[in-house]
Design a protein around this motif. Sequence first.
Motif, PDB file in Angstrom:
ATOM      1  N   VAL A 136      -5.362  -6.308  -8.090  1.00  0.00           N
ATOM      2  CA  VAL A 136      -5.671  -5.498  -6.907  1.00  0.00           C
ATOM      3  C   VAL A 136      -6.617  -4.373  -7.298  1.00  0.00           C
ATOM      4  CG1 VAL A 136      -3.563  -5.966  -5.598  1.00  0.00           C
ATOM      5  CG2 VAL A 136      -3.553  -4.114  -7.283  1.00  0.00           C
ATOM      6  N   ASP A 137      -7.401  -3.925  -6.331  1.00  0.00           N
ATOM      7  CA  ASP A 137      -8.266  -2.769  -6.573  1.00  0.00           C
ATOM      8  C   ASP A 137      -8.442  -1.995  -5.279  1.00  0.00           C
ATOM      9  OD1 ASP A 137      -9.852  -1.216  -8.398  1.00  0.00           O
ATOM     10  OD2 ASP A 137     -11.573  -1.816  -7.210  1.00  0.00           O
ATOM     11  N   VAL A 138      -8.298  -0.679  -5.357  1.00  0.00           N
ATOM     12  CA  VAL A 138      -8.565   0.191  -4.212  1.00  0.00           C
ATOM     13  C   VAL A 138      -9.550   1.259  -4.658  1.00  0.00           C
ATOM     14  CG1 VAL A 138      -6.508   1.629  -4.713  1.00  0.00           C
ATOM     15  CG2 VAL A 138      -7.536   1.695  -2.444  1.00  0.00           C
ATOM     16  N   GLU A 139     -10.453   1.612  -3.769  1.00  0.00           N
ATOM     17  CA  GLU A 139     -11.416   2.678  -4.052  1.00  0.00           C
ATOM     18  C   GLU A 139     -11.523   3.582  -2.830  1.00  0.00           C
ATOM     19  OE1 GLU A 139     -12.965   3.281  -6.890  1.00  0.00           O
ATOM     20  OE2 GLU A 139     -12.467   1.408  -7.922  1.00  0.00           O
ATOM     21  N   ALA A 140     -11.544   4.899  -3.076  1.00  0.00           N
ATOM     22  CA  ALA A 140     -11.833   5.841  -2.005  1.00  0.00           C
ATOM     23  C   ALA A 140     -13.326   5.737  -1.691  1.00  0.00           C
ATOM     24  CB  ALA A 140     -11.469   7.253  -2.456  1.00  0.00           C
ATOM     25  N   LEU A 141     -13.660   5.563  -0.422  1.00  0.00           N
ATOM     26  CA  LEU A 141     -15.072   5.434  -0.036  1.00  0.00           C
ATOM     27  C   LEU A 141     -15.805   6.739  -0.310  1.00  0.00           C
ATOM     28  CD1 LEU A 141     -14.600   3.489   3.307  1.00  0.00           C
ATOM     29  CD2 LEU A 141     -15.766   2.640   1.253  1.00  0.00           C
ATOM     30  N   ARG A 142     -16.976   6.635  -0.910  1.00  0.00           N
ATOM     31  CA  ARG A 142     -17.770   7.820  -1.228  1.00  0.00           C
ATOM     32  C   ARG A 142     -19.247   7.423  -1.282  1.00  0.00           C
ATOM     33  NH1 ARG A 142     -14.715   5.960  -5.419  1.00  0.00           N
ATOM     34  NH2 ARG A 142     -15.817   5.275  -7.283  1.00  0.00           N
ATOM     35  N   PRO A 143     -20.146   8.384  -1.227  1.00  0.00           N
ATOM     36  CA  PRO A 143     -21.569   8.035  -1.311  1.00  0.00           C
ATOM     37  C   PRO A 143     -21.855   7.347  -2.648  1.00  0.00           C
ATOM     38  CG  PRO A 143     -21.283  10.341  -0.685  1.00  0.00           C
ATOM     39  CD  PRO A 143     -19.933   9.838  -1.087  1.00  0.00           C
ATOM     40  N   MET A 144     -22.733   6.366  -2.643  1.00  0.00           N
ATOM     41  CA  MET A 144     -23.083   5.636  -3.870  1.00  0.00           C
ATOM     42  C   MET A 144     -24.596   5.541  -3.977  1.00  0.00           C
ATOM     43  SD  MET A 144     -20.564   4.630  -5.768  1.00  0.00           S
ATOM     44  CE  MET A 144     -21.540   3.529  -6.748  1.00  0.00           C
ATOM     45  N   PRO A 145     -25.264   6.663  -4.323  1.00  0.00           N
ATOM     46  CA  PRO A 145     -26.731   6.646  -4.351  1.00  0.00           C
ATOM     47  C   PRO A 145     -27.301   5.636  -5.348  1.00  0.00           C
ATOM     48  CG  PRO A 145     -25.828   8.727  -5.209  1.00  0.00           C
ATOM     49  CD  PRO A 145     -24.683   7.966  -4.645  1.00  0.00           C
ATOM     50  N   ALA A 166      -5.733   9.219  -2.768  1.00  0.00           N
ATOM     51  CA  ALA A 166      -4.299   9.356  -2.463  1.00  0.00           C
ATOM     52  C   ALA A 166      -3.659   8.005  -2.166  1.00  0.00           C
ATOM     53  CB  ALA A 166      -4.115  10.282  -1.271  1.00  0.00           C
ATOM     54  N   ARG A 167      -4.222   6.939  -2.696  1.00  0.00           N
ATOM     55  CA  ARG A 167      -3.753   5.607  -2.307  1.00  0.00           C
ATOM     56  C   ARG A 167      -3.514   4.733  -3.528  1.00  0.00           C
ATOM     57  NH1 ARG A 167      -1.581   3.932   2.314  1.00  0.00           N
ATOM     58  NH2 ARG A 167      -2.542   5.836   3.074  1.00  0.00           N
ATOM     59  N   ALA A 168      -2.434   3.977  -3.492  1.00  0.00           N
ATOM     60  CA  ALA A 168      -2.194   2.962  -4.527  1.00  0.00           C
ATOM     61  C   ALA A 168      -1.994   1.606  -3.862  1.00  0.00           C
ATOM     62  CB  ALA A 168      -0.960   3.308  -5.353  1.00  0.00           C
ATOM     63  N   LEU A 169      -2.338   0.564  -4.587  1.00  0.00           N
ATOM     64  CA  LEU A 169      -2.037  -0.810  -4.178  1.00  0.00           C
ATOM     65  C   LEU A 169      -1.221  -1.452  -5.290  1.00  0.00           C
ATOM     66  CD1 LEU A 169      -5.382  -2.401  -2.846  1.00  0.00           C
ATOM     67  CD2 LEU A 169      -3.318  -1.881  -1.508  1.00  0.00           C
ATOM     68  N   PRO A 188      -6.621  -0.407   2.921  1.00  0.00           N
ATOM     69  CA  PRO A 188      -5.269   0.069   2.655  1.00  0.00           C
ATOM     70  C   PRO A 188      -4.918   1.417   3.267  1.00  0.00           C
ATOM     71  CG  PRO A 188      -6.492  -0.409   0.623  1.00  0.00           C
ATOM     72  CD  PRO A 188      -7.472  -0.361   1.732  1.00  0.00           C
ATOM     73  N   GLY A 189      -5.901   2.203   3.665  1.00  0.00           N
ATOM     74  CA  GLY A 189      -5.609   3.505   4.256  1.00  0.00           C
ATOM     75  C   GLY A 189      -6.915   4.151   4.658  1.00  0.00           C
ATOM     76  N   PRO A 190      -6.852   5.268   5.395  1.00  0.00           N
ATOM     77  CA  PRO A 190      -8.073   5.919   5.857  1.00  0.00           C
ATOM     78  C   PRO A 190      -9.024   6.235   4.705  1.00  0.00           C
ATOM     79  CG  PRO A 190      -6.085   7.040   6.674  1.00  0.00           C
ATOM     80  CD  PRO A 190      -5.632   6.008   5.708  1.00  0.00           C
ATOM     81  N   THR A 247       0.860  -1.178   0.000  1.00  0.00           N
ATOM     82  CA  THR A 247       0.000   0.000   0.000  1.00  0.00           C
ATOM     83  C   THR A 247       0.903   1.237   0.000  1.00  0.00           C
ATOM     84  OG1 THR A 247      -1.753   1.223   1.146  1.00  0.00           O
ATOM     85  CG2 THR A 247      -0.291  -0.049   2.529  1.00  0.00           C
ATOM     86  N   VAL A 248       0.507   2.252  -0.773  1.00  0.00           N
ATOM     87  CA  VAL A 248       1.349   3.436  -0.941  1.00  0.00           C
ATOM     88  C   VAL A 248       0.511   4.695  -0.724  1.00  0.00           C
ATOM     89  CG1 VAL A 248       2.964   4.638  -2.466  1.00  0.00           C
ATOM     90  CG2 VAL A 248       2.564   2.177  -2.786  1.00  0.00           C
ATOM     91  N   ASP A 249       1.022   5.593   0.143  1.00  0.00           N
ATOM     92  CA  ASP A 249       0.415   6.911   0.311  1.00  0.00           C
ATOM     93  C   ASP A 249       0.993   7.811  -0.787  1.00  0.00           C
ATOM     94  OD1 ASP A 249      -0.438   9.407   1.007  1.00  0.00           O
ATOM     95  OD2 ASP A 249       0.401   9.393   3.027  1.00  0.00           O
TER      96      ASP A 249
END
Length: 246
Positions: free
Chosen positions: A118-127, A104-107, A213-215, A19-21
């Motif tokens: 690998v897959d990373v996603e920033a959490l966000r609203p998903m209506p 701001a995150r890579a895997l 992977p990160g906050p 995981t990379v910041d």
Amino acid sequence: MDAWRIAEPGADTEDVVWTVDLSQAGTGVFEVLSEEEQARADRFLRAEDRDRYVASHAALRLILGRRLGLPPRDLAFEAEEGGKPRLAGSRRGACRFNLSHSGARALVGLSRRVESGVDVEALRPMPDALRVARGHFAPEEARALAEVLEAGRASVFMGLWTRKEAVVKALGTGLALPLSRFEVSLPPAPARLLASGDPRLDPFAFTLLHLEPGPGTVGAAAFAAPDARPALRALPGDWPRRLESA
Ligand SMILES: CC(C)(COP(=O)(O)OP(=O)(O)OC[C@H]1O[C@@H](n2cnc3c(N)ncnc32)[C@H](O)[C@@H]1OP(=O)(O)O)[C@@H](O)C(=O)NCCC(=O)NCCS
């Protein structure tokens, strides 16, 4: 929370997920990219997309270069038929890898012996989570998601999405393989490939991992082996400085 261990990238031979910041990358890391990557970076319209692309590809070069004992700038890449990048030139086949970036995150998934995704996603609203799931996921997944309370549905959807993307990225097909063709478990259940209608995807031949992977992010990794136990590593926050001396 996952047990990420901060570590120097090195020449270890085991399966790893890094995981990379990306937020500390600065502008200096641009120089480590190939001319082709630099040209692609310059085609992004939004500065944040460009910066994320530059930082994640620089970090990938640092990790792979250290593993293979090569200066990061000297690595060469090519795309497989389905678009999945792999090493080219003299180190072709020396190591298999996969990259994902969001916010701001890579895997980075790495293995000497098997393919990973690998897959990373920033959490966000998903209506529109339920609409997407009904349109693109396996029916059983969409039904299970509909039963999740609305307040928690977005994060469960993102967890499910990253599990499915990790699988198609391990296969190398990307989204060309319909996501309805196979079924994975829903968070908070442990990540597992449950069923598949595609001969390339044997549920007993894949290991799936749920990752944090990160906050504010969720992620997943898939390894094309039934017994994968990748080490979870985090690059030190000042990783861009390693590129200066690499
Ligand atoms: C590959 C794909 C799954 C990427 O997903 P994403 O969530 O947008 O992006 P991620 O950050 O997770 O991954 C991107 C990285 O995956 C890697 N990648 C690209 N194609 C890949 C493939 N076929 N398999 C595995 N990895 C791939 C690259 O390293 C890429 O990095 P880059 O874009 O900075 O060069 C998706 O864009 C895709 O399937 N593309 C190709 C097929 C396609 O476009 N189909 C459209 C029909 S619906």
